[in-house]
Design a protein around this motif. Structure first.
Motif, PDB file in Angstrom:
ATOM      1  N   ASN A  13      31.395  54.274  59.889  1.00  0.00           N
ATOM      2  CA  ASN A  13      31.194  53.085  59.062  1.00  0.00           C
ATOM      3  C   ASN A  13      32.498  52.579  58.464  1.00  0.00           C
ATOM      4  O   ASN A  13      32.699  51.369  58.349  1.00  0.00           O
ATOM      5  CB  ASN A  13      30.172  53.346  57.956  1.00  0.00           C
ATOM      6  N   PHE A  14      33.378  53.494  58.063  1.00  0.00           N
ATOM      7  CA  PHE A  14      34.669  53.077  57.523  1.00  0.00           C
ATOM      8  C   PHE A  14      35.417  52.237  58.563  1.00  0.00           C
ATOM      9  O   PHE A  14      35.910  51.149  58.264  1.00  0.00           O
ATOM     10  CB  PHE A  14      35.493  54.295  57.098  1.00  0.00           C
ATOM     11  N   ILE A  15      35.459  52.730  59.777  1.00  0.00           N
ATOM     12  CA  ILE A  15      36.151  51.998  60.848  1.00  0.00           C
ATOM     13  C   ILE A  15      35.499  50.645  61.076  1.00  0.00           C
ATOM     14  O   ILE A  15      36.187  49.617  61.135  1.00  0.00           O
ATOM     15  CB  ILE A  15      36.168  52.834  62.143  1.00  0.00           C
ATOM     16  N   GLN A  16      34.174  50.625  61.203  1.00  0.00           N
ATOM     17  CA  GLN A  16      33.471  49.368  61.464  1.00  0.00           C
ATOM     18  C   GLN A  16      33.674  48.364  60.334  1.00  0.00           C
ATOM     19  O   GLN A  16      33.884  47.171  60.581  1.00  0.00           O
ATOM     20  CB  GLN A  16      31.973  49.615  61.695  1.00  0.00           C
ATOM     21  N   ALA A  43      38.951  57.549  51.360  1.00  0.00           N
ATOM     22  CA  ALA A  43      39.290  56.300  52.054  1.00  0.00           C
ATOM     23  C   ALA A  43      38.181  55.269  51.882  1.00  0.00           C
ATOM     24  O   ALA A  43      38.449  54.084  51.625  1.00  0.00           O
ATOM     25  CB  ALA A  43      39.544  56.574  53.538  1.00  0.00           C
ATOM     26  N   ASN A  44      36.939  55.708  52.024  1.00  0.00           N
ATOM     27  CA  ASN A  44      35.814  54.801  51.808  1.00  0.00           C
ATOM     28  C   ASN A  44      35.794  54.293  50.368  1.00  0.00           C
ATOM     29  O   ASN A  44      35.567  53.112  50.119  1.00  0.00           O
ATOM     30  CB  ASN A  44      34.491  55.498  52.149  1.00  0.00           C
ATOM     31  N   LYS A  45      36.041  55.182  49.432  1.00  0.00           N
ATOM     32  CA  LYS A  45      36.078  54.800  48.021  1.00  0.00           C
ATOM     33  C   LYS A  45      37.222  53.816  47.769  1.00  0.00           C
ATOM     34  O   LYS A  45      37.055  52.828  47.048  1.00  0.00           O
ATOM     35  CB  LYS A  45      36.211  56.041  47.138  1.00  0.00           C
ATOM     36  N   TYR A  46      38.376  54.079  48.373  1.00  0.00           N
ATOM     37  CA  TYR A  46      39.516  53.169  48.238  1.00  0.00           C
ATOM     38  C   TYR A  46      39.123  51.765  48.687  1.00  0.00           C
ATOM     39  O   TYR A  46      39.346  50.789  47.959  1.00  0.00           O
ATOM     40  CB  TYR A  46      40.700  53.694  49.073  1.00  0.00           C
TER      41      TYR A  46
END
Length: 180
Positions: free
Chosen positions: A26-29, A90-93
């Protein structure tokens, strides 16, 4: 490795659904889709890094020797936990930086996307020994192939080439339906 482990179908499903599909995939998408909508699938100018940017990027440089040690001693639990913990960060960022609310500040928007793309590159290199085919698929976003994978480049925060076209990729991990 070295200890008895608790392996179960439920733990595997949770790992695939949570760590891989939700966290990494999901982060990438989200980052690539945001880039497509706002930056025409190009790597933006990094601009000036803020303290938050430097903090999330420098963990790879700061932990580099430690990561090498744990890989060399086959401490995969530490290595994978490092990756998973930092994927959450990273997701939180990306969430906390809210690039979707920075359309009036394109320099900051560009930096957030640049940092997020760098994180994707770094995670993909780290995951290459664990999930090589998937890592190569992700690195194809940056037109990278196996010859381009050099572990020590995770210490570099400015490897992505500004204005380089990036590629979209499909879904990386299909979630496992828990309905037996």
């Amino acid at each position: 490795f070295g200890n008895d482990g608790n392996i179960s179908k439920e733990k595997l499903e949770s790992c695939i659904n949570s760590d891989l599909a939700n966290n990494f995939g999901n982060f990438i998408q989200r980052v690539v889709s945001f880039n497509e909508k706002n930056l025409d699938l190009k790597i933006p100018d990094k601009g000036n890094f803020t303290n938050e940017d430097i903090k999330i990027l420098s963990v790879f440089e700061n932990e580099y020797d430690n990561l090498i040690y744990h890989i060399d001693t086959q401490n995969l639990n530490f290595y994978i936990n490092f990756i998973v913990d930092n994927l959450f960060k990273a997701n939180k960022y990306f969430n906390d930086q809210e690039p979707w609310n920075k359309k009036n500040n394109l320099k900051r928007l560009n930096t957030i996307v640049y940092v997020s793309l760098e994180l994707i590159r770094k995670f993909s290199i780290l995951l290459y020994p664990i999930i090589p085919e998937t890592s190569l698929k992700v690195l194809s976003i940056f037109n990278m192939n196996e010859r381009d994978i050099h572990f020590n480049t995770i210490k570099n925060h400015e490897l992505n080439k500004i204005n380089q076209k990036i590629n979209k990729i499909g879904i990386l991990f299909k979630k496992i339906d828990k309905n037996d």
